[in-house]
Design a protein around this motif. Structure first.
Motif, PDB file in Angstrom:
ATOM      1  N   PHE A  76      13.097   0.208  -1.659  1.00 39.87           N
ATOM      2  CA  PHE A  76      12.244  -0.021  -2.817  1.00 39.87           C
ATOM      3  C   PHE A  76      10.821   0.508  -2.599  1.00 39.87           C
ATOM      4  O   PHE A  76       9.850  -0.083  -3.056  1.00 39.87           O
ATOM      5  CB  PHE A  76      12.247  -1.516  -3.205  1.00 39.87           C
ATOM      6  CG  PHE A  76      13.607  -1.988  -3.652  1.00 39.87           C
ATOM      7  CD1 PHE A  76      14.074  -1.722  -4.921  1.00 39.87           C
ATOM      8  CD2 PHE A  76      14.448  -2.646  -2.757  1.00 39.87           C
ATOM      9  CE1 PHE A  76      15.345  -2.120  -5.307  1.00 39.87           C
ATOM     10  CE2 PHE A  76      15.725  -3.057  -3.146  1.00 39.87           C
ATOM     11  CZ  PHE A  76      16.164  -2.789  -4.423  1.00 39.87           C
ATOM     12  N   ARG A  77      10.753   1.609  -1.891  1.00 37.50           N
ATOM     13  CA  ARG A  77       9.451   2.271  -1.705  1.00 37.50           C
ATOM     14  C   ARG A  77       8.889   2.665  -3.071  1.00 37.50           C
ATOM     15  O   ARG A  77       9.611   3.158  -3.925  1.00 37.50           O
ATOM     16  CB  ARG A  77       9.651   3.522  -0.855  1.00 37.50           C
ATOM     17  CG  ARG A  77       8.368   4.253  -0.495  1.00 37.50           C
ATOM     18  CD  ARG A  77       8.701   5.435   0.378  1.00 37.50           C
ATOM     19  NE  ARG A  77       7.503   6.083   0.881  1.00 37.50           N
ATOM     20  CZ  ARG A  77       7.534   7.130   1.700  1.00 37.50           C
ATOM     21  NH1 ARG A  77       8.685   7.634   2.103  1.00 37.50           N
ATOM     22  NH2 ARG A  77       6.414   7.670   2.128  1.00 37.50           N
ATOM     23  N   ASP A  78       7.621   2.448  -3.299  1.00 33.94           N
ATOM     24  CA  ASP A  78       6.989   2.640  -4.600  1.00 33.94           C
ATOM     25  C   ASP A  78       7.716   1.789  -5.644  1.00 33.94           C
ATOM     26  O   ASP A  78       8.467   2.300  -6.490  1.00 33.94           O
ATOM     27  CB  ASP A  78       7.010   4.111  -5.029  1.00 33.94           C
ATOM     28  CG  ASP A  78       6.283   5.007  -4.057  1.00 33.94           C
ATOM     29  OD1 ASP A  78       5.277   4.545  -3.470  1.00 33.94           O
ATOM     30  OD2 ASP A  78       6.715   6.155  -3.871  1.00 33.94           O
ATOM     31  N   PRO A  79       7.526   0.464  -5.609  1.00 39.38           N
ATOM     32  CA  PRO A  79       8.266  -0.433  -6.515  1.00 39.38           C
ATOM     33  C   PRO A  79       8.148  -0.062  -7.990  1.00 39.38           C
ATOM     34  O   PRO A  79       9.095  -0.267  -8.757  1.00 39.38           O
ATOM     35  CB  PRO A  79       7.632  -1.799  -6.228  1.00 39.38           C
ATOM     36  CG  PRO A  79       7.123  -1.698  -4.834  1.00 39.38           C
ATOM     37  CD  PRO A  79       6.641  -0.286  -4.692  1.00 39.38           C
ATOM     38  N   PHE A 156      10.799  -4.707   2.990  1.00 38.93           N
ATOM     39  CA  PHE A 156      11.741  -4.376   1.911  1.00 38.93           C
ATOM     40  C   PHE A 156      11.775  -5.493   0.851  1.00 38.93           C
ATOM     41  O   PHE A 156      11.846  -5.217  -0.349  1.00 38.93           O
ATOM     42  CB  PHE A 156      13.156  -4.186   2.473  1.00 38.93           C
ATOM     43  CG  PHE A 156      13.307  -3.070   3.475  1.00 38.93           C
ATOM     44  CD1 PHE A 156      12.299  -2.118   3.657  1.00 38.93           C
ATOM     45  CD2 PHE A 156      14.455  -2.964   4.258  1.00 38.93           C
ATOM     46  CE1 PHE A 156      12.450  -1.092   4.580  1.00 38.93           C
ATOM     47  CE2 PHE A 156      14.611  -1.942   5.169  1.00 38.93           C
ATOM     48  CZ  PHE A 156      13.604  -1.012   5.351  1.00 38.93           C
ATOM     49  N   SER A 157      11.743  -6.746   1.321  1.00 37.06           N
ATOM     50  CA  SER A 157      11.817  -7.881   0.392  1.00 37.06           C
ATOM     51  C   SER A 157      10.590  -7.930  -0.512  1.00 37.06           C
ATOM     52  O   SER A 157      10.695  -8.216  -1.714  1.00 37.06           O
ATOM     53  CB  SER A 157      11.937  -9.191   1.176  1.00 37.06           C
ATOM     54  OG  SER A 157      13.151  -9.224   1.892  1.00 37.06           O
ATOM     55  N   GLU A 158       9.424  -7.637   0.060  1.00 33.50           N
ATOM     56  CA  GLU A 158       8.199  -7.603  -0.757  1.00 33.50           C
ATOM     57  C   GLU A 158       8.289  -6.508  -1.808  1.00 33.50           C
ATOM     58  O   GLU A 158       7.936  -6.706  -2.974  1.00 33.50           O
ATOM     59  CB  GLU A 158       6.984  -7.386   0.152  1.00 33.50           C
ATOM     60  CG  GLU A 158       6.698  -8.543   1.097  1.00 33.50           C
ATOM     61  CD  GLU A 158       5.663  -8.212   2.150  1.00 33.50           C
ATOM     62  OE1 GLU A 158       5.388  -9.086   2.988  1.00 33.50           O
ATOM     63  OE2 GLU A 158       5.128  -7.077   2.132  1.00 33.50           O
ATOM     64  N   ASN A 159       8.773  -5.341  -1.392  1.00 31.33           N
ATOM     65  CA  ASN A 159       8.935  -4.236  -2.342  1.00 31.33           C
ATOM     66  C   ASN A 159       9.919  -4.607  -3.451  1.00 31.33           C
ATOM     67  O   ASN A 159       9.693  -4.301  -4.626  1.00 31.33           O
ATOM     68  CB  ASN A 159       9.450  -2.986  -1.626  1.00 31.33           C
ATOM     69  CG  ASN A 159       8.420  -2.344  -0.724  1.00 31.33           C
ATOM     70  OD1 ASN A 159       7.234  -2.669  -0.798  1.00 31.33           O
ATOM     71  ND2 ASN A 159       8.866  -1.443   0.127  1.00 31.33           N
ATOM     72  N   TYR A 160      11.010  -5.260  -3.053  1.00 30.91           N
ATOM     73  CA  TYR A 160      12.060  -5.624  -4.006  1.00 30.91           C
ATOM     74  C   TYR A 160      11.500  -6.546  -5.093  1.00 30.91           C
ATOM     75  O   TYR A 160      11.780  -6.369  -6.282  1.00 30.91           O
ATOM     76  CB  TYR A 160      13.201  -6.303  -3.247  1.00 30.91           C
ATOM     77  CG  TYR A 160      14.260  -6.939  -4.114  1.00 30.91           C
ATOM     78  CD1 TYR A 160      15.206  -6.176  -4.787  1.00 30.91           C
ATOM     79  CD2 TYR A 160      14.313  -8.335  -4.243  1.00 30.91           C
ATOM     80  CE1 TYR A 160      16.181  -6.789  -5.584  1.00 30.91           C
ATOM     81  CE2 TYR A 160      15.280  -8.948  -5.016  1.00 30.91           C
ATOM     82  CZ  TYR A 160      16.211  -8.165  -5.685  1.00 30.91           C
ATOM     83  OH  TYR A 160      17.169  -8.770  -6.472  1.00 30.91           O
TER      84      TYR A 160
END
Length: 271
Positions: A76-79, A156-160
């Motif tokens: 989820f890079r660049d959410p 990853f979880s923060e991006n998600y």
């Protein structure tokens, strides 16, 4: 850190091409220079020693190619890209009886897993196939395993969550031996395979191609060649996604697309 000159780098590029046939001549030099220096530092050798060890069929040339092509990614890079996909692109693709996507330059699979989770939450993962390709066999082997450190998964979880994920990312992996393992449900419709954007041709037709943060490593001539490959691989009204620092300008194909989002570089093929 071992310091090398650009002239040394050109010698290395020519030697690799001569021995293996792999051509780095169209790659941007600053990135290659950093990676070559890192490789030499790690192996505790200088340029002359490296040149002496690059032999036909030898391990060094293979290792060096792998090192020079390693790319880092994250899920989820660049959410905001995923938020836009969900609102503007997925609503269009869900009307198709089947959907083929290509993640070009997939590194260790983070974007392919992100895309699969998005498709599952949108309700059409089961009718989709994601082809995730890279020329680096080492990162592809890692991608097939779908294993990440817990430290990475926190990011990853923060991006998600910023990408408007509907659940908790922990629903899509389990922890084993202090590592996060992506669930079979997420991995089942992803096909990982080797493909060299700079030398291989079209291998399917896709409704969406994501080639983010790859073009930045190529010079203009090579970018234009790769853009033509992506254009030929995309179905009419299909979507092309590039990285935030990349653009279709000067690609030679920009007149064939309409802009969906200029800041996120999402385009739709219209002719």
């Amino acid at each position: 850190m071992v310091t090398i000159e650009y002239s040394d780098l050109e010698l290395i590029i020519r030697k690799i091409h001569e021995i293996s046939g792999f051509d780095f001549s169209g790659y941007a030099r600053p990135s290659l220079l950093r990676r070559a220096s890192r490789y030499l530092t790690g192996k505790a050798m200088d340029v002359q020693q490296l040149m002496e060890h690059i032999r036909p069929g030898g391990k060094v040339v293979y290792d060096l190619i792998q090192e020079l092509t390693v790319n880092y990614s994250e899920m989820f890079r660049d959410p905001d890209f995923y938020v836009r996909l969900r609102s503007e692109v997925f609503s269009y693709l869900e009307s198709y009886p089947s959907v083929r996507m290509w993640i070009a330059g997939c590194a260790s699979g983070e974007e392919a897993f992100s895309m699969a989770i998005m498709l599952k939450e949108a309700g059409f993962l089961d009718k989709s196939i994601i082809y995730a390709t890279d020329l680096n066999s080492r990162v592809l082997a890692s991608a097939r395993e779908g294993v990440f450190t817990l430290g990475n998964v926190r990011t990853f979880s923060e991006n998600y969550l910023l990408a408007a994920g509907k659940h908790s990312l922990s629903e899509y992996y389990h922890v084993s031996y202090n590592k996060a393992v992506i669930s079979p449900e997420v991995r089942k419709n992803i096909v990982f395979s080797i493909h060299d954007l700079t030398g291989d041709g079209v291998f399917n037709e896709f409704q969406l191609i994501s080639c983010r943060n790859v073009m930045i490593y190529f010079n203009l001539e090579l970018r234009q060649r790769v853009f033509r490959l992506l254009y030929d691989s995309l179905s009419m009204l299909g979507f092309l996604c590039l990285g935030k620092r990349e653009t279709l300008r000067y690609s030679g194909i920009e007149q064939h697309f309409r802009i969906i989002d200029s800041s996120l570089n999402i385009y739709q093929k219209i002719r």
